[in-house]
Design a protein around this motif. Sequence first.
Motif, PDB file in Angstrom:
ATOM      1  N   ARG A  18     -50.877   5.056  33.200  1.00 61.13           N
ATOM      2  CA  ARG A  18     -50.535   5.351  31.817  1.00 61.13           C
ATOM      3  C   ARG A  18     -49.531   6.495  31.796  1.00 61.13           C
ATOM      4  NH1 ARG A  18     -54.057   7.237  26.555  1.00 61.13           N
ATOM      5  NH2 ARG A  18     -54.048   9.242  27.624  1.00 61.13           N
ATOM      6  N   ILE A  50     -41.339   1.924  20.260  1.00 64.54           N
ATOM      7  CA  ILE A  50     -42.289   1.958  19.154  1.00 64.54           C
ATOM      8  C   ILE A  50     -41.652   2.724  18.014  1.00 64.54           C
ATOM      9  CG2 ILE A  50     -43.424   4.042  20.085  1.00 64.54           C
ATOM     10  CD1 ILE A  50     -46.098   2.874  18.996  1.00 64.54           C
ATOM     11  N   GLY A  54     -45.629   3.384  14.274  1.00 60.38           N
ATOM     12  CA  GLY A  54     -46.509   2.823  15.287  1.00 60.38           C
ATOM     13  C   GLY A  54     -46.820   1.357  15.079  1.00 60.38           C
ATOM     14  N   ARG A  55     -46.225   0.739  14.070  1.00 55.87           N
ATOM     15  CA  ARG A  55     -46.552  -0.650  13.746  1.00 55.87           C
ATOM     16  C   ARG A  55     -45.581  -1.650  14.372  1.00 55.87           C
ATOM     17  NH1 ARG A  55     -47.976   1.789   8.662  1.00 55.87           N
ATOM     18  NH2 ARG A  55     -45.900   1.357   7.810  1.00 55.87           N
ATOM     19  N   LEU A  57     -43.488  -2.795  17.488  1.00 54.20           N
ATOM     20  CA  LEU A  57     -43.458  -2.607  18.934  1.00 54.20           C
ATOM     21  C   LEU A  57     -42.498  -3.607  19.551  1.00 54.20           C
ATOM     22  CD1 LEU A  57     -47.341  -2.533  19.476  1.00 54.20           C
ATOM     23  CD2 LEU A  57     -45.872  -0.648  18.744  1.00 54.20           C
ATOM     24  N   THR A  68     -48.361  -1.877  27.320  1.00 51.66           N
ATOM     25  CA  THR A  68     -48.674  -1.644  25.917  1.00 51.66           C
ATOM     26  C   THR A  68     -48.197  -0.255  25.529  1.00 51.66           C
ATOM     27  OG1 THR A  68     -50.643  -3.053  26.065  1.00 51.66           O
ATOM     28  CG2 THR A  68     -50.487  -1.565  24.177  1.00 51.66           C
ATOM     29  N   SER A  70     -48.027   2.779  22.627  1.00 46.87           N
ATOM     30  CA  SER A  70     -48.788   3.285  21.492  1.00 46.87           C
ATOM     31  C   SER A  70     -48.400   4.739  21.277  1.00 46.87           C
ATOM     32  CB  SER A  70     -50.293   3.150  21.731  1.00 46.87           C
ATOM     33  OG  SER A  70     -50.680   3.931  22.870  1.00 46.87           O
ATOM     34  N   ARG A  71     -48.891   5.316  20.166  1.00 40.54           N
ATOM     35  CA  ARG A  71     -48.555   6.700  19.889  1.00 40.54           C
ATOM     36  C   ARG A  71     -49.620   7.360  19.042  1.00 40.54           C
ATOM     37  NH1 ARG A  71     -42.964   6.932  17.121  1.00 40.54           N
ATOM     38  NH2 ARG A  71     -43.384   9.172  17.213  1.00 40.54           N
ATOM     39  N   ASP A  72     -49.707   8.675  19.177  1.00 39.69           N
ATOM     40  CA  ASP A  72     -50.443   9.470  18.223  1.00 39.69           C
ATOM     41  C   ASP A  72     -49.454  10.490  17.659  1.00 39.69           C
ATOM     42  OD1 ASP A  72     -52.298  11.293  20.809  1.00 39.69           O
ATOM     43  OD2 ASP A  72     -50.241  11.568  20.100  1.00 39.69           O
ATOM     44  N   VAL A  76     -46.360   9.681  22.904  1.00 38.31           N
ATOM     45  CA  VAL A  76     -46.217   8.228  23.003  1.00 38.31           C
ATOM     46  C   VAL A  76     -46.679   7.830  24.400  1.00 38.31           C
ATOM     47  CG1 VAL A  76     -44.575   6.321  23.148  1.00 38.31           C
ATOM     48  CG2 VAL A  76     -44.369   8.003  21.317  1.00 38.31           C
TER      49      VAL A  76
END
Length: 125
Positions: A18, A50, A54-55, A57, A68, A70-72, A76
Motif C-alpha cells: 500500500r 482520484i 473521492g468518487r 476513480l 485500488t 482511495s483517499r482521506d 491518498v
Amino acid sequence: VQLQASGGGLVQPGGSLRLSCAASDFTFGDYAIGWFRQAPGKEREGVSCIDSSGRRLYYTDSVKGRFTISRDKRTVFLQMNTLKPEDTAVYYCAIPRWAPVRLCPQLKGSDFGSWGQGTLVTVSS
C-alpha cells in the motif's frame, strides 16, 4: 507544493503493498491526485487518479482489478494487490497542472505537476 510518496519496498510476485501520498503545505483535499510510475529504461506511465471528492476513480488497463486508489482528508492511498514483476518501478504522486484541479485530467505526465520524491516498488522472487 511538496508531495511525498511512501510505502514502497520489495515484495514477491502475487504480494501486496500500500502506497501513500501526503502533503502538508497546501489544501490537499481540493486537488485530484494522480499516481504514476517509471520503470528503468521506460517512459513514465500514468497508473491511477482520484478526484477531490473521492468518487471518480481512473486506472490504466494494466492495473484494473488489482490496484485500488482511495483517499482521506490528508492522504491518498494506492493499494496494490497481485503484484507482478512488471509493476516494478518508482512510483510518484502528482497534482493536476491545470484547472479544474479537483478533477482528474488524462493520465499523462504533462498534465500533472509538483512531482515529489518517489517510492521504489520491486516485485521479485
